[in-house]
Design a protein around this motif. Structure first.
Motif, PDB file in Angstrom:
ATOM      1  N   PRO A  11       0.809  -1.230   0.000  1.00 26.37           N
ATOM      2  CA  PRO A  11       0.000   0.000   0.000  1.00 26.37           C
ATOM      3  C   PRO A  11       0.834   1.268   0.000  1.00 26.37           C
ATOM      4  O   PRO A  11       0.467   2.250  -0.665  1.00 26.37           O
ATOM      5  CB  PRO A  11      -0.837  -0.125   1.278  1.00 26.37           C
ATOM      6  N   LEU A  12       1.948   1.284   0.703  1.00 25.85           N
ATOM      7  CA  LEU A  12       2.773   2.488   0.703  1.00 25.85           C
ATOM      8  C   LEU A  12       3.453   2.694  -0.643  1.00 25.85           C
ATOM      9  O   LEU A  12       3.700   3.823  -1.060  1.00 25.85           O
ATOM     10  CB  LEU A  12       3.806   2.426   1.823  1.00 25.85           C
ATOM     11  N   ALA A  13       3.750   1.597  -1.337  1.00 26.84           N
ATOM     12  CA  ALA A  13       4.320   1.710  -2.683  1.00 26.84           C
ATOM     13  C   ALA A  13       3.293   2.285  -3.655  1.00 26.84           C
ATOM     14  O   ALA A  13       3.631   3.100  -4.528  1.00 26.84           O
ATOM     15  CB  ALA A  13       4.813   0.352  -3.166  1.00 26.84           C
ATOM     16  N   LYS A  31       1.487   7.022  -6.734  1.00 26.12           N
ATOM     17  CA  LYS A  31       0.459   8.011  -7.091  1.00 26.12           C
ATOM     18  C   LYS A  31       0.948   9.424  -6.814  1.00 26.12           C
ATOM     19  O   LYS A  31       0.792  10.326  -7.650  1.00 26.12           O
ATOM     20  CB  LYS A  31      -0.830   7.720  -6.323  1.00 26.12           C
ATOM     21  N   GLN A  32       1.573   9.626  -5.660  1.00 25.65           N
ATOM     22  CA  GLN A  32       2.060  10.966  -5.332  1.00 25.65           C
ATOM     23  C   GLN A  32       3.098  11.444  -6.340  1.00 25.65           C
ATOM     24  O   GLN A  32       3.033  12.577  -6.830  1.00 25.65           O
ATOM     25  CB  GLN A  32       2.655  11.007  -3.925  1.00 25.65           C
ATOM     26  N   ARG A  85       8.469   7.771   2.977  1.00 22.26           N
ATOM     27  CA  ARG A  85       7.803   6.909   3.952  1.00 22.26           C
ATOM     28  C   ARG A  85       7.855   5.452   3.498  1.00 22.26           C
ATOM     29  O   ARG A  85       8.085   4.542   4.301  1.00 22.26           O
ATOM     30  CB  ARG A  85       6.358   7.374   4.136  1.00 22.26           C
ATOM     31  N   MET A  86       7.653   5.209   2.204  1.00 20.36           N
ATOM     32  CA  MET A  86       7.718   3.849   1.666  1.00 20.36           C
ATOM     33  C   MET A  86       9.103   3.241   1.878  1.00 20.36           C
ATOM     34  O   MET A  86       9.238   2.101   2.343  1.00 20.36           O
ATOM     35  CB  MET A  86       7.393   3.867   0.169  1.00 20.36           C
ATOM     36  N   ALA A 135       9.015  -2.329   2.889  1.00 19.76           N
ATOM     37  CA  ALA A 135      10.163  -2.280   1.982  1.00 19.76           C
ATOM     38  C   ALA A 135      11.165  -3.388   2.304  1.00 19.76           C
ATOM     39  O   ALA A 135      11.950  -3.789   1.437  1.00 19.76           O
ATOM     40  CB  ALA A 135      10.842  -0.920   2.064  1.00 19.76           C
ATOM     41  N   ILE A 136      11.140  -3.880   3.533  1.00 17.88           N
ATOM     42  CA  ILE A 136      11.964  -5.036   3.917  1.00 17.88           C
ATOM     43  C   ILE A 136      11.245  -6.336   3.587  1.00 17.88           C
ATOM     44  O   ILE A 136      11.832  -7.299   3.084  1.00 17.88           O
ATOM     45  CB  ILE A 136      12.291  -4.966   5.424  1.00 17.88           C
ATOM     46  N   GLU A 137       9.934  -6.343   3.849  1.00 18.70           N
ATOM     47  CA  GLU A 137       9.136  -7.553   3.641  1.00 18.70           C
ATOM     48  C   GLU A 137       9.102  -7.974   2.171  1.00 18.70           C
ATOM     49  O   GLU A 137       9.173  -9.169   1.859  1.00 18.70           O
ATOM     50  CB  GLU A 137       7.702  -7.309   4.136  1.00 18.70           C
ATOM     51  N   GLY A 138       9.009  -7.029   1.252  1.00 19.61           N
ATOM     52  CA  GLY A 138       8.891  -7.383  -0.168  1.00 19.61           C
ATOM     53  C   GLY A 138      10.076  -8.186  -0.683  1.00 19.61           C
ATOM     54  O   GLY A 138       9.890  -9.303  -1.202  1.00 19.61           O
TER      55      GLY A 138
END
Length: 262
Positions: A205-207, A212-213, A237-238, A244-247
């Motif tokens: 979701p943060l990605a 989008k931003q 923030r992402m 960012a570690i989990e992916g």
């Protein structure tokens, strides 16, 4: 968490997906000031809820998504008030980086088309139709950003044809000119919208919010170099997030990632 109760729209949670349904079918989901402010509140709640990652905006009933302003009520009251976030609480909302999907279930005219243009993705029933008819009644689509957005979102000649003639187009033509992403049989509209939401939910979701931003805010920058070297809060923030570690870890372990949005 209990869903709030509104008079002019329905706010319904489906796991991490929110549906906001314009609920004025008696006037083809045309919006009055009270409806604008309710929908603004609904989008405020969506923006603030960390458990909601995707929203779907649609209309109640089978006839209309939204036909714009409730002109009969306007003629009685003369009341034009809208929230700072614009028509339907979305057309001038420039700080929402969670995605919004339009599910167009019928007539989509004037401000309704402007709301679709303000959404990030759009799925349409094959029975829907679209128009910006304001010039036919001596007006222009000034209130919801259609003139500015469509000039950026589709070929200029297609945008001019839609805007300068006021003519109504069907869903297939709306797809051809990139007003919407997908056309499906009417009865498959909401399943298709939820399927699209699930594809978004497969991403961190943060990605999604960072992407989008960066895309929207970079449009305001004078050149590519400036846009690429700018700082974007959602991107920072992402990069600092657990996701960012989990992916990469999930990729290395050959499993699906478990996104937390943190």
């Amino acid at each position: 968490m209990a869903s709030p109760s509104f008079e002019h729209c329905r706010y319904e949670r489906h796991g991490r997906v929110l549906t906001i349904t314009i609920n004025r079918p008696q006037v083809l989901n045309a919006l009055n000031p009270a409806a604008h402010f309710e929908m603004a509140q609904a989008f405020d709640l969506y923006a603030a809820d960390p458990e909601l990652h995707v929203a779907i905006l649609t209309g109640s009933g089978d006839r209309a998504f939204c036909v714009g302003t409730d002109l009969k009520e306007l003629s009685r009251t003369g009341e034009h008030r809208k929230p700072p976030s614009g028509f339907g609480g979305i057309t001038t909302r420039f700080d929402l980086f969670k995605p919004v999907i339009a599910a167009v279930n019928g007539l989509c005219l004037g401000g309704g088309a402007e709301m679709v243009a303000a959404c990030d993705l759009a799925v349409s029933s094959d029975s829907a139709s679209f128009a910006l008819p304001e010039p036919l009644v001596g007006l222009a689509a000034l209130g919801g950003g259609a003139l500015q957005r469509l000039a950026r979102e589709m070929p200029m000649k297609d945008a001019m044809m839609l805007i300068l003639t006021g003519r109504r187009i069907d869903a297939q033509e709306a797809r051809r000119i990139s007003l919407i992403n997908e056309v499906v049989p009417h009865q498959e509209l909401m399943p298709a919208a939820f399927a699209l939401a699930e594809r978004v939910l497969a991403c961190a979701p943060l990605a999604v919010q960072a992407s989008k931003q960066v895309m929207l805010q970079s449009l305001d920058m004078p050149d590519l170099q400036t846009a690429m070297s700018a700082r974007y809060e959602a991107a920072e923030r992402m990069l600092a997030s657990q996701d960012a570690i989990e992916g990469p870890l999930a990729f290395a372990e050959k499993r699906k990632p478990v996104w937390t949005g943190r």
